[in-house]
Write a protein that holds these residues in place. Structure first.
Motif, mmCIF file in Angstrom:
data_model
loop_
_atom_site.group_PDB
_atom_site.id
_atom_site.type_symbol
_atom_site.label_atom_id
_atom_site.label_comp_id
_atom_site.label_asym_id
_atom_site.label_seq_id
_atom_site.Cartn_x
_atom_site.Cartn_y
_atom_site.Cartn_z
ATOM 1 N N GLN A 10 0.894 -1.359 0.054
ATOM 2 C CA GLN A 10 -0.053 0.081 -0.289
ATOM 3 C C GLN A 10 0.894 1.184 0.064
ATOM 4 O O GLN A 10 0.469 2.295 -0.818
ATOM 5 N N THR A 28 1.032 4.079 -2.952
ATOM 6 C CA THR A 28 0.670 5.570 -2.683
ATOM 7 C C THR A 28 1.691 6.332 -3.303
ATOM 8 O O THR A 28 1.654 7.244 -3.680
ATOM 9 N N LYS A 86 -5.580 1.987 -9.134
ATOM 10 C CA LYS A 86 -7.025 1.538 -8.706
ATOM 11 C C LYS A 86 -7.131 0.105 -8.920
ATOM 12 O O LYS A 86 -7.589 -0.749 -7.990
ATOM 13 N N GLU A 94 -4.859 -1.940 -6.648
ATOM 14 C CA GLU A 94 -5.488 -2.043 -5.069
ATOM 15 C C GLU A 94 -6.533 -2.907 -5.154
ATOM 16 O O GLU A 94 -6.567 -3.643 -3.989
ATOM 17 N N GLU A 116 -6.182 -6.752 -2.596
ATOM 18 C CA GLU A 116 -6.996 -7.092 -1.675
ATOM 19 C C GLU A 116 -7.250 -8.691 -1.917
ATOM 20 O O GLU A 116 -6.986 -9.316 -0.886
#
Length: 229
Positions: free
Chosen positions: A59, A63, A86, A89, A93
């Motif tokens: 993460q 970022t 996006k 990400e 998950e």
């Protein structure tokens, strides 16, 4: 062994193979992302890999990439890049659940249940938090990761021409249009040169002290006379 148990075992085998393929492909994606970091910073891959390995988790790495793109990329590469982040990400998950959470396949519903510890406002921590993912999402994860890696690689080739030397804040404050190309911009460094021609501070909207901190923060918007010898 019953037919139901046999079908369940086959489903588990398919699941575990898909998990292994996805985890291995994720390593390839991270390697591609570290090369993308090199392109955004304008450094060789080895310096970028030192930074990459020093970030605490994925993460934090995503970022960093997202903020660099937001500050220094022109259009449309900036928007395209942030869309890829996006996607990363979202896939991350599922990947993290596969790698770190307890769970198994519910062969009757073709879903995978993951048991994990999760933050909970009322309880502090929920030790029985469940996350359900369609088995099809796990089976397609490898190809989704490959597609994302290829998209990052394709976009990476366009970055040199799309990178601005000045951050977006400075470009907008100085009235420059946010467009690709670096040839009209000066002063690539994060810190301004103390030997540039002075800029009238009264053209800014608010007074700024002539300090090293303000020089670092505002870059080429602030310059000072050469130090006397």
């Amino acid at each position: 062994m019953s037919t139901e148990n046999t079908d369940y075992e086959k489903q588990l085998d398919v699941f575990f193979v898909a998990v292994g393929r996805a985890i291995r492909e994720w390593a390839e994606l991270e390697a591609a992302l570290s090369l993308t970091l090199a392109a955004l910073l304008g450094v060789d891959q080895y310096r970028a890999r030192v930074i990459w390995m020093s970030m605490i988790n994925l993460q934090a790495r995503l970022t960093l990439l997202n903020r660099l793109a937001g500050a220094f990329l022109g259009e449309p590469q900036r928007v395209n890049f942030q869309e890829l982040i996006k996607r990363a990400e979202t896939l991350a998950e599922v990947r993290n659940l596969l790698a770190h959470a307890h769970g198994g396949v519910d062969h009757k519903t073709a879903r995978v249940g993951f048991l994990r510890d999760a933050k909970n406002e009322a309880l502090g921590v929920d030790f029985l938090a469940m996350k359900w993912v369609d088995l099809s999402a796990v089976l397609s994860l490898e190809q989704d990761i490959i597609a994302l890696r290829l998209d990052f690689s394709k976009l990476r080739k366009t970055l040199p021409a799309a990178l601005h030397k000045l951050p977006r804040m400075h470009r907008e404050r100085s009235g420059q249009k946010s467009r690709s190309g670096r040839h009209k911009e000066q002063n690539c460094g994060l810190r301004p040169s103390p030997f540039q021609s002075p800029v009238q501070l009264d053209t800014l909207r608010y007074p700024i002290a002539s300090s090293p901190v303000s020089a670092w923060a505002f870059g080429p918007l602030l310059t000072f006379d050469p130090p006397s010898k």
